[in-house]
Design a protein around this motif. Structure first.
Motif, PDB file in Angstrom:
ATOM      1  N   PRO A 142     -40.709 -55.684  56.859  1.00  0.00           N
ATOM      2  CA  PRO A 142     -41.916 -55.429  57.900  1.00  0.00           C
ATOM      3  C   PRO A 142     -41.963 -56.465  58.948  1.00  0.00           C
ATOM      4  CG  PRO A 142     -42.628 -56.736  56.044  1.00  0.00           C
ATOM      5  CD  PRO A 142     -41.350 -56.552  55.609  1.00  0.00           C
ATOM      6  N   LEU A 143     -42.576 -56.170  59.965  1.00  0.00           N
ATOM      7  CA  LEU A 143     -42.899 -57.225  61.017  1.00  0.00           C
ATOM      8  C   LEU A 143     -44.536 -57.560  60.396  1.00  0.00           C
ATOM      9  CD1 LEU A 143     -42.691 -59.052  63.689  1.00  0.00           C
ATOM     10  CD2 LEU A 143     -43.270 -56.891  64.836  1.00  0.00           C
ATOM     11  N   PHE A 144     -44.518 -58.978  60.505  1.00  0.00           N
ATOM     12  CA  PHE A 144     -45.666 -59.291  59.880  1.00  0.00           C
ATOM     13  C   PHE A 144     -46.466 -60.370  60.977  1.00  0.00           C
ATOM     14  CE2 PHE A 144     -48.906 -62.085  57.648  1.00  0.00           C
ATOM     15  CZ  PHE A 144     -49.613 -61.156  56.572  1.00  0.00           C
ATOM     16  N   ILE A 145     -47.591 -60.192  61.880  1.00  0.00           N
ATOM     17  CA  ILE A 145     -48.159 -60.960  62.811  1.00  0.00           C
ATOM     18  C   ILE A 145     -49.415 -61.659  62.199  1.00  0.00           C
ATOM     19  CG2 ILE A 145     -48.845 -61.066  65.314  1.00  0.00           C
ATOM     20  CD1 ILE A 145     -46.922 -58.647  65.722  1.00  0.00           C
ATOM     21  N   HIS A 146     -49.513 -62.712  62.459  1.00  0.00           N
ATOM     22  CA  HIS A 146     -50.801 -63.584  62.098  1.00  0.00           C
ATOM     23  C   HIS A 146     -51.259 -64.460  63.106  1.00  0.00           C
ATOM     24  CE1 HIS A 146     -49.584 -67.474  60.373  1.00  0.00           C
ATOM     25  NE2 HIS A 146     -48.269 -66.827  60.346  1.00  0.00           N
ATOM     26  N   GLY A 147     -52.607 -64.535  62.918  1.00  0.00           N
ATOM     27  CA  GLY A 147     -53.151 -65.566  63.928  1.00  0.00           C
ATOM     28  C   GLY A 147     -54.654 -65.422  63.808  1.00  0.00           C
ATOM     29  N   GLY A 148     -55.454 -66.407  64.627  1.00  0.00           N
ATOM     30  CA  GLY A 148     -56.727 -66.224  64.679  1.00  0.00           C
ATOM     31  C   GLY A 148     -57.137 -64.987  65.637  1.00  0.00           C
ATOM     32  N   VAL A 149     -58.803 -64.963  65.635  1.00  0.00           N
ATOM     33  CA  VAL A 149     -59.164 -63.883  66.200  1.00  0.00           C
ATOM     34  C   VAL A 149     -58.959 -63.788  67.759  1.00  0.00           C
ATOM     35  CG1 VAL A 149     -61.483 -63.019  66.755  1.00  0.00           C
ATOM     36  CG2 VAL A 149     -61.224 -63.848  64.640  1.00  0.00           C
ATOM     37  N   GLY A 150     -58.864 -62.655  68.363  1.00  0.00           N
ATOM     38  CA  GLY A 150     -58.698 -62.522  69.824  1.00  0.00           C
ATOM     39  C   GLY A 150     -57.553 -63.128  70.458  1.00  0.00           C
ATOM     40  N   LEU A 151     -56.270 -63.092  69.351  1.00  0.00           N
ATOM     41  CA  LEU A 151     -55.310 -63.722  70.104  1.00  0.00           C
ATOM     42  C   LEU A 151     -54.159 -62.812  70.526  1.00  0.00           C
ATOM     43  CD1 LEU A 151     -55.250 -67.062  68.276  1.00  0.00           C
ATOM     44  CD2 LEU A 151     -55.943 -66.795  70.472  1.00  0.00           C
ATOM     45  N   GLY A 152     -54.499 -61.407  70.178  1.00  0.00           N
ATOM     46  CA  GLY A 152     -53.567 -60.402  70.782  1.00  0.00           C
ATOM     47  C   GLY A 152     -52.752 -59.774  69.783  1.00  0.00           C
ATOM     48  N   LYS A 153     -53.189 -59.738  68.281  1.00  0.00           N
ATOM     49  CA  LYS A 153     -52.592 -59.093  67.141  1.00  0.00           C
ATOM     50  C   LYS A 153     -52.697 -57.737  67.640  1.00  0.00           C
ATOM     51  CE  LYS A 153     -54.963 -61.169  64.112  1.00  0.00           C
ATOM     52  NZ  LYS A 153     -55.923 -61.899  64.989  1.00  0.00           N
ATOM     53  N   THR A 154     -53.874 -57.166  67.614  1.00  0.00           N
ATOM     54  CA  THR A 154     -54.140 -55.746  67.848  1.00  0.00           C
ATOM     55  C   THR A 154     -53.642 -55.379  69.029  1.00  0.00           C
ATOM     56  OG1 THR A 154     -56.176 -55.726  66.551  1.00  0.00           O
ATOM     57  CG2 THR A 154     -55.875 -53.857  68.147  1.00  0.00           C
ATOM     58  N   HIS A 155     -53.397 -56.087  70.295  1.00  0.00           N
ATOM     59  CA  HIS A 155     -53.000 -55.645  71.357  1.00  0.00           C
ATOM     60  C   HIS A 155     -51.276 -55.361  71.138  1.00  0.00           C
ATOM     61  CE1 HIS A 155     -52.443 -56.205  75.892  1.00  0.00           C
ATOM     62  NE2 HIS A 155     -51.296 -55.719  75.530  1.00  0.00           N
ATOM     63  N   LEU A 156     -50.633 -56.201  70.372  1.00  0.00           N
ATOM     64  CA  LEU A 156     -49.112 -56.211  70.111  1.00  0.00           C
ATOM     65  C   LEU A 156     -48.970 -54.888  69.261  1.00  0.00           C
ATOM     66  CD1 LEU A 156     -47.960 -59.670  69.326  1.00  0.00           C
ATOM     67  CD2 LEU A 156     -47.109 -58.129  71.351  1.00  0.00           C
ATOM     68  N   LEU A 157     -49.634 -54.469  68.311  1.00  0.00           N
ATOM     69  CA  LEU A 157     -49.535 -53.615  67.369  1.00  0.00           C
ATOM     70  C   LEU A 157     -49.387 -51.973  67.983  1.00  0.00           C
ATOM     71  CD1 LEU A 157     -49.363 -55.367  64.963  1.00  0.00           C
ATOM     72  CD2 LEU A 157     -51.265 -54.137  63.973  1.00  0.00           C
ATOM     73  N   GLY A 264     -39.098 -59.243  56.012  1.00  0.00           N
ATOM     74  CA  GLY A 264     -38.874 -59.359  57.287  1.00  0.00           C
ATOM     75  C   GLY A 264     -39.055 -60.252  58.175  1.00  0.00           C
ATOM     76  N   LEU A 265     -40.116 -60.265  59.121  1.00  0.00           N
ATOM     77  CA  LEU A 265     -40.110 -61.449  59.931  1.00  0.00           C
ATOM     78  C   LEU A 265     -41.791 -61.799  59.803  1.00  0.00           C
ATOM     79  CD1 LEU A 265     -39.178 -63.375  62.024  1.00  0.00           C
ATOM     80  CD2 LEU A 265     -39.984 -61.945  63.716  1.00  0.00           C
ATOM     81  N   VAL A 266     -42.159 -63.026  59.645  1.00  0.00           N
ATOM     82  CA  VAL A 266     -43.518 -63.477  59.836  1.00  0.00           C
ATOM     83  C   VAL A 266     -43.693 -64.156  60.898  1.00  0.00           C
ATOM     84  CG1 VAL A 266     -45.313 -64.584  58.477  1.00  0.00           C
ATOM     85  CG2 VAL A 266     -43.929 -63.428  57.244  1.00  0.00           C
ATOM     86  N   THR A 267     -44.514 -63.748  61.867  1.00  0.00           N
ATOM     87  CA  THR A 267     -44.603 -64.917  62.981  1.00  0.00           C
ATOM     88  C   THR A 267     -46.111 -64.809  63.499  1.00  0.00           C
ATOM     89  OG1 THR A 267     -44.068 -64.621  65.166  1.00  0.00           O
ATOM     90  CG2 THR A 267     -44.165 -62.463  64.234  1.00  0.00           C
ATOM     91  N   GLU A 268     -46.411 -65.862  63.904  1.00  0.00           N
ATOM     92  CA  GLU A 268     -47.678 -66.306  64.228  1.00  0.00           C
ATOM     93  C   GLU A 268     -48.077 -66.327  66.023  1.00  0.00           C
ATOM     94  OE1 GLU A 268     -48.588 -70.314  62.943  1.00  0.00           O
ATOM     95  OE2 GLU A 268     -50.965 -69.997  63.331  1.00  0.00           O
ATOM     96  N   VAL A 269     -49.236 -65.892  66.186  1.00  0.00           N
ATOM     97  CA  VAL A 269     -49.781 -66.026  67.580  1.00  0.00           C
ATOM     98  C   VAL A 269     -50.634 -67.076  67.741  1.00  0.00           C
ATOM     99  CG1 VAL A 269     -49.266 -63.428  68.375  1.00  0.00           C
ATOM    100  CG2 VAL A 269     -51.517 -63.999  66.997  1.00  0.00           C
ATOM    101  N   LEU A 270     -50.621 -68.061  68.526  1.00  0.00           N
ATOM    102  CA  LEU A 270     -51.408 -69.160  68.691  1.00  0.00           C
ATOM    103  C   LEU A 270     -52.402 -68.943  69.734  1.00  0.00           C
ATOM    104  CD1 LEU A 270     -48.432 -71.630  67.862  1.00  0.00           C
ATOM    105  CD2 LEU A 270     -50.405 -71.176  66.623  1.00  0.00           C
ATOM    106  N   PRO A 271     -53.296 -69.821  70.050  1.00  0.00           N
ATOM    107  CA  PRO A 271     -54.102 -69.613  71.185  1.00  0.00           C
ATOM    108  C   PRO A 271     -53.276 -70.004  72.620  1.00  0.00           C
ATOM    109  CG  PRO A 271     -55.157 -71.041  69.726  1.00  0.00           C
ATOM    110  CD  PRO A 271     -53.710 -70.901  69.092  1.00  0.00           C
ATOM    111  N   PRO A 272     -53.528 -69.358  73.698  1.00  0.00           N
ATOM    112  CA  PRO A 272     -52.753 -69.478  74.907  1.00  0.00           C
ATOM    113  C   PRO A 272     -52.911 -70.855  75.384  1.00  0.00           C
ATOM    114  CG  PRO A 272     -54.427 -68.009  75.214  1.00  0.00           C
ATOM    115  CD  PRO A 272     -54.559 -68.452  73.809  1.00  0.00           C
TER     116      PRO A 272
END
Ligand code: ADP
Ligand code: MG
Length: 447
Positions: A142-157, A264-272
């Motif tokens: 799977p592609l697994f995207i994690h990170g804090g609230v409001g950092l774009g996870k839902t946007h990417l999905l 698969g790949l686990v990747t994080e989104v950080l604050p911009p």
């Protein structure tokens, strides 16, 4: 398109941009008006996702604009690129509805790759999402995207969904929240319809589950998700997950799921960073055809540094404010929008002072203003209260609407415009509103 519609169309768009700017998008320019027939205007959007957005979020505003411009009752019908006519449109949306199931999450066309700003904070997550959208089931699964609230996870999905649907409209894609997965599972157990449940989740090309960290709470749904995961993974169907933490850190997540989430790949989104925040603000403004001066962008990017959702909120606020003041967006407006109140703000009248002044003058009760009643004896004081609340308090349109029986911000905006316009044409009315305004200015100050 017929001639009559050709003439009306620019006015309809202009009406929307004036009265309902919050729902308007740059791409409205590309909506193709098709025909006007028996009070029905048909128009074509350039993708099913855009059509669904128009149908869900904008239908009533288009109808209203159609009526305002033609002076007749108008209802809109939106088609997608492949919907042939009004009758086919129904069939097409039914088919898509079937694919995405009744309880799939709604896809927001704003959340596409074009509107996603790439920065150091999200470069890998973005690249991986793009890869998965181009070749579902082949790159990372799977592609697994994690990170804090409001950092774009839902946007990417959602961008993945939008892109896959654009490239292969016949893909069966199921995009849901983890909550919905669990609820459907428990419903199916109770109703004895597990076969249907499995069919629904396993006969898909792409399964996208948002906020998978909620899976922790109930064990049997974890087990079911484990089997769903295996069934899909075995036949190379793409799985995409988002979470507020990496797999190891999700409390009570079974080890076998942790290990699968790492396949698969686990990747994080950080604050911009600052530069990325600036680009995001510019992107959000452009998306709404809004022009915001550079100093204001810089100021907002400095003041709001964690949650991207707040950056977008500030843009929406500024848009509403600029419309209301009939002024281009400036620094003062921006300071108000993000809460740097001018020094004397503490002395301003409250919403309660405003409402008291108006209800006393008109001899109505607060509950009348909050009710659904549409008689002029109520609507006029209600609209004036909203107008004065906007002038005298720092409350947002939403907050003001909240005080008047939970009305939404477009209603408040409409009220303010109505009062504003009437003050210009009706002198007596203008005097009344003006004197209420004066009263608030003087009484609002502490003695
Ligand atoms: P999350 O799901 O991580 O809580 P969202 O995907 O809902 O966050 O993002 C919150 C808001 O921020 C959305 O409006 C989204 O469009 C916006 N956003 C987040 N990251 C970006 C980005 N890189 N570029 C543009 N907008 C972004
Ligand atoms: Mg989210």
């Amino acid at each position: 398109m017929n001639e009559a519609l050709e003439r009306l169309w620019p006015d309809i768009l202009a009406h929307l941009r004036t009265y309902h700017p919050a729902v308007c998008r740059q791409w409205f320019e590309h909506i193709q008006p098709l025909s006007i027939q028996g009070g029905v205007i048909s128009a074509r959007a350039h993708s099913p996702v855009h059509r669904d957005y128009l149908q869900r979020q904008c239908l009533q505003f288009f109808n209203e604009a159609g009526q305002a411009v033609t002076g007749r009752l108008i209802s809109f019908r939106f088609l997608g690129p492949n919907d042939k006519d009004a009758r086919d449109a129904g069939a097409e949306s039914e088919r898509l509805q079937d694919l995405r199931q009744a309880d799939a999450l709604v896809i927001n066309p704003d959340y596409c790759f074009d509107n996603f700003v790439i920065g150091e904070n999200n470069r890998l997550a973005h690249a991986a999402s793009l890869g998965v959208a181009d070749q579902p089931g082949r790159m990372y699964n799977p592609l697994f995207i994690h990170g804090g609230v409001g950092l774009g996870k839902t946007h990417l999905l959602q961008a993945i969904c939008v892109k896959i649907l654009q490239q292969s409209p016949s893909s069966v894609l199921y995009y849901i929240s983890c909550d919905s997965f669990m609820n459907q599972f428990f419903d199916a157990v109770q109703a004895g319809t597990m076969a249907d449940f499995r069919h629904k989740f396993r006969d898909v090309d792409v399964l996208i589950v948002d906020d998978i960290h909620f899976l922790t709470k109930r064990d049997r749904s974890q087990e079911e998700f484990f089997h769903t995961f295996n069934a899909l993974h075995q036949i190379n169907k793409q799985i995409v997950l988002s979470s507020d933490a990496n797999p190891e850190e999700i409390p009570h997540l079974e080890a076998r799921l942790v290990s699968r989430f790492r396949w698969g790949l686990v990747t994080e989104v950080l604050p911009p960073g600052y530069e990325t925040r600036v680009s995001i603000l510019q992107r959000k403004a452009a998306m709404r055809s809004l022009s915001i001066p550079d100093d204001v962008i810089g100021y907002l990017a400095t003041r709001i540094d964690t949650n991207i959702r707040e950056l977008e909120g500030a843009v929406v606020k500024l848009q509403a404010q600029s419309l209301l003041d009939k002024q281009p967006i400036d620094m003062r407006m921006a300071q108000l929008a993000v809460g740097d109140r001018p020094d004397h703000a503490g002395q301003k009248p409250t919403i309660h002072t405003v409402i008291t002044a108006v209800t006393e003058f008109y001899g109505v009760r607060l509950t009348d203003l909050q009710s659904e009643r549409r008689h002029r004896s109520i609507t006029i004081p209600r609209q004036i209260s909203m107008y004065l609340a906007r002038l005298h308090t720092c409350l947002s349109l939403e907050e003001i609407g909240g005080y008047f029986g939970g009305r939404d911000h477009t209603t408040v905006m409409h009220a303010i415009k109505t009062v504003d316009n009437r003050r210009k044409t009706d002198q007596e009315f203008d005097v009344v509103v003006g004197s209420l305004h004066e009263k608030l200015v003087h009484n609002g100050r502490p003695a």
